[in-house]
Enzyme design. Structure first.
Site, PDB file in Angstrom:
ATOM      1  N   ARG A  19       5.810  11.659   3.434  1.00  0.00           N
ATOM      2  CA  ARG A  19       5.035  11.982   2.230  1.00  0.00           C
ATOM      3  C   ARG A  19       5.751  11.517   0.954  1.00  0.00           C
ATOM      4  NH1 ARG A  19       4.038  18.184   3.114  1.00  0.00           N
ATOM      5  NH2 ARG A  19       6.159  17.894   3.841  1.00  0.00           N
ATOM      6  N   ASN A  37       0.360  16.761   4.784  1.00  0.00           N
ATOM      7  CA  ASN A  37       0.491  16.883   6.242  1.00  0.00           C
ATOM      8  C   ASN A  37      -0.675  17.683   6.778  1.00  0.00           C
ATOM      9  OD1 ASN A  37       2.897  15.561   6.640  1.00  0.00           O
ATOM     10  ND2 ASN A  37       4.155  17.418   6.642  1.00  0.00           N
TER      11      ASN A  37
END
Ligand code: ZN
Ligand code: ZN
Ligand code: FE
Length: 750
Positions: A19, A37
């Protein structure tokens, strides 16, 4: 035209800095949107024109974080653009279908290593230093997705500075779920065996005590190790006594290739394996100089060595050439991983170096060895698990229960199979509990709820109890069929193949033990085309620990009178010999085995090398260890054909006996015996493969851990123009059985 796009990335993309990487990339391209996520994947939303989208996507694939594995990327156009102003990392989204893969543990990265020894850094000598690219993952994960609250870091509240790092997009700990420092993270303590915390400086004290020859139990990322100075003979001997481990070799750890080369030979590929991020134990050729204690790998020409993988290893090893790092467990019991259990086994160590972070998934060190220029995994555990194995068909939700020794389990569904970490021998209540714990944890992490259990044909394997414990429908699978199919899967081979299974023991469909078999098989069925003649094994399993019983029985099978061979067994009491002879004569408690491992046992006893074995495969391993180099001689052999080919052992045994009586060096006999097996298997396989017009040959089973046998057969078959496949990613020993089981099980049901 600027439009909104959803990008879904599948694979190992959580806990590897994915990320933050995406957020950095969005900044470079000046894109707005978000990343998060989910239980299945990483989901990205960006607003961009087509050209920028293409560049962004190709950057994702090209520059992904070191530990990320991208399996698939799916792109969808968003009908109504969201008009988002900036780019952010959003809260994880959970739902019921958990299929995102958790990353395995990773060794300390170079950046963190630098900081660890940088006096000006605030994490100087902090034994839990890690970052977005390194540190434990699987061993501390409770469940998906990989967020701090789902790991055993959930007890540690980030301090202000750590939180600042976590929030700043230009920091290499941006969104690092395991971020920690001296102020807010876990810490070590040093205890004596009266359970008293005795020092303010646990690491210094550990080094001092190791120098004095003490045994220290050190808690790492996957469990406890017992650690002693590898140069200190009496410390090593004491460790053998305490572990009740007379001869089985120990692995050692050194902190540089230079140090390792002082006591072992390392080729380029082995060096690469040592330095790989998985940091496995690499089996190397030992130098004959006794720089480290010869007690470490008695009577073998090899030694298992690894480089440090967590910060604590670096901190301690700096002052040593090498330390023994052996897993802390009692014989036949699993690795100890909690402070309480270690305190209960306190007599194993002089001192304890413990920490206050829970180990969720314990994990032994992985082991690799080089065969034919290929680094091959012999124990697939830390840093490899839980990476999935890809299947080329859709499996049913199923669990493979494994076998009995070196056990693993495997959970599969659709196109993925997850083989567990090494569980080991299932011979105690504690190892059975570990087996069940592994099933529970792997189910949670993979989100797969098995409906079927594939079990070995053997009716007494404790591992098969999983079927009852979890109320699953049972499918029986033959042991060597599982071995061969596991090798087919990792090589992505389907259809009919010729399979060579050279193994210790596995129950056959005729209720005899098999283990030197040539099959024609596929994912679903097998046909036994050839095998070795059965040996009579007296006393069943007890004979594996006393190969002399197999040696004597083997001679009885060939000669009418064996009195003249008693000198071969001069260390065995006459009384014991006559008991075994009586058993053989009256056919009491005798079972039949074609196991190649048992033939190796027989030979190692007949030549006087090993009458008693203190660990699995000791006779065969030592027989390989003594082989004279450069010998091309071999023994003659016969075979007969009925419903299948049967290779007879009498000629081989008679020749070995003659050589022993002529005082031929045992290294030469062993070389000739190895060459004989290579010839037999190659010739017989070639004959059958040609007869049935098959050109793919698969090799599997524990005996292929023997480098001479593996490389010999492999190269000869290659010369005969076959496509030959052996293991590299999945163990050739019983650690691979569970994978074969789920595939055969699935195919049998469908
Ligand atoms: Zn790092
Ligand atoms: Zn902190
Ligand atoms: Fe096996």
């Amino acid at each position: 035209m600027i439009r909104g796009f959803y990008i879904k990335v599948f694979g190992i993309v959580q806990g590897v800095g994915f990320r933050p990487f995406i957020s950095g990339l969005a900044k470079i391209y000046n894109l707005s949107g978000y990343v998060l996520n989910t239980s299945k994947n990483v989901e990205i939303y960006i607003e961009a024109n087509q050209a920028t989208l293409s560049l962004f996507l190709s950057d994702i694939s090209k520059n992904k974080p070191a530990n990320a594995i991208i399996e698939d990327i799916k792109i969808e156009l968003c009908k109504n653009r969201k008009n988002i102003k900036d780019f952010s990392i959003k809260q994880s989204q959970l739902n019921n279908t958990i299929i995102a893969s958790i990353a395995p543990d990773s060794n300390l990265c170079d950046d963190c290593l630098k900081e660890l020894f940088d006096k000006s850094n605030r994490r100087f000598e902090y034994p839990f230093i890690n970052c977005i690219n390194c540190g434990p993952r699987f061993s501390l994960t409770i469940q998906n997705p990989f967020d701090r609250k789902n790991t055993s870091m959930n007890n540690f509240q980030l301090c202000e500075q750590c939180n600042q790092e976590y929030k700043s997009s230009d920091n290499r700990r941006f969104h690092s779920q395991t971020n920690a420092c001296w102020k807010c993270g876990p810490f070590y303590e040093f205890y004596n065996n009266k359970k008293k915390n005795i020092t303010e400086n646990p690491i210094l004290e550990t080094k001092k005590r190791l120098k004095k020859g003490n045994i220290i139990a050190i808690k790492g990322t996957g469990g406890f190790h017992l650690v002693v100075d590898a140069k200190n003979h009496s410390a090593v001997r004491k460790l053998r006594e305490i572990k009740n481990r007379n001869e089985k070799p120990f692995a050692v750890m050194s902190d540089s290739i230079e140090k390792i080369s002082l006591f072992a030979n390392i080729c380029l590929q082995e060096k690469k394996a040592l330095l790989s991020k998985e940091r496995p134990i690499v089996i190397l050729e030992k130098k004959n100089n006794n720089i480290i204690s010869p007690e470490i790998s008695l009577s073998l020409n090899t030694i298992g060595v690894m480089l440090p993988y967590c910060p604590i290893h670096y901190l301690i090893l700096k002052d040593f050439l090498a330390l023994i790092f052996t897993s802390a467990n009692r014989k036949n019991e699993p690795l100890i991983h909690t402070n309480n259990k270690m305190f209960r086994s306190i007599e194993m160590a002089d001192y304890l170096l413990i920490h206050n972070r829970k180990i969720i998934n314990r994990c032994d060190d992985s082991i690799v060895k080089k065969y034919n220029n290929k680094i091959t995994i012999l124990r697939r555990s830390r840093s490899f698990v839980p990476l999935p194995i890809k299947l080329n068909f859709n499996a049913i939700p199923i669990i493979g229960c494994g076998a009995h020794i070196k056990n693993t389990i495997c959970i599969a569904n659709l196109s993925k199979a997850y083989v567990s970490q090494h569980i080991g021998e299932i011979e105690s209540i504690k190892s059975y509990e570990y087996l069940l714990e592994t099933v529970h944890n792997l189910k949670k992490i993979t989100g797969i709820e098995p409906e079927y259990a594939a079990v070995d044909l053997h009716p007494h394997y404790i591992s098969s109890n999983i079927a009852n414990e979890f109320n699953l429908k049972k499918i029986q699978v033959q042991h060597h069929h599982s071995h061969l199919v596991s090798c087919m899967v990792e090589n992505n081979i389907d259809g009919d193949v010729l399979g060579i299974a050279l193994d210790g023991t596995g129950l056959g469909t005729d209720y005899c033990s098999w283990g030197a078999e040539i099959f024609i098989c596929n994912f679903k069925t097998f046909q036994r085309m050839a095998s070795f003649e059965y040996l009579n094994i007296p006393g069943k399993d007890s004979a594996i620990k006393a190969p002399w019983k197999i040696g004597i029985s083997c001679l009885c099978q060939i000669y009418n009178k064996i009195d003249e061979f008693y000198p071969f067994f001069k260390n065995i009491e006459k009384e014991q010999i006559s008991i075994i002879l009586k058993m053989i004569k009256n056919d009491v408690n005798i079972h039949k085995s074609s196991g190649m491992g048992r033939l190796f046992d027989a030979i190692s006893s007949i030549i006087g090398l090993r009458h008693y074995s203190s660990y699995d495969g000791q006779g065969p391993i030592e027989l390989e260890s003594i082989v004279f180099q450069g010998v091309n001689d071999y023994y003659q052999y016969d075979w007969i054909k009925n419903d299948k080919y049967t290779i007879l052992i009498s000629e081989i045994i008679k020749s070995v006996v003659k050589d022993v009586q002529n005082n031929c060096p045992i290294g030469l006999i062993s070389a000739k015996f190895h060459n004989t097996i290579v010839n037999i298997i190659t010739n017989m396989s070639t004959k059958i493969a040609k007869e049935y017009d098959i050109n793919k040959i698969i090799m599997s089973g524990g005996v292929f851990q023997n480098r001479i046998i593996h490389d010999g057969i492999y190269n000869k078959l290659l010369k005969n123009k076959f496509k030959v496949y052996s293991h590299s990613k999945i163990p050739t020993n019983d650690g691979g059985i569970s994978l074969g089981q789920v595939v055969i099980g699935s195919k049998k049901i469908k």
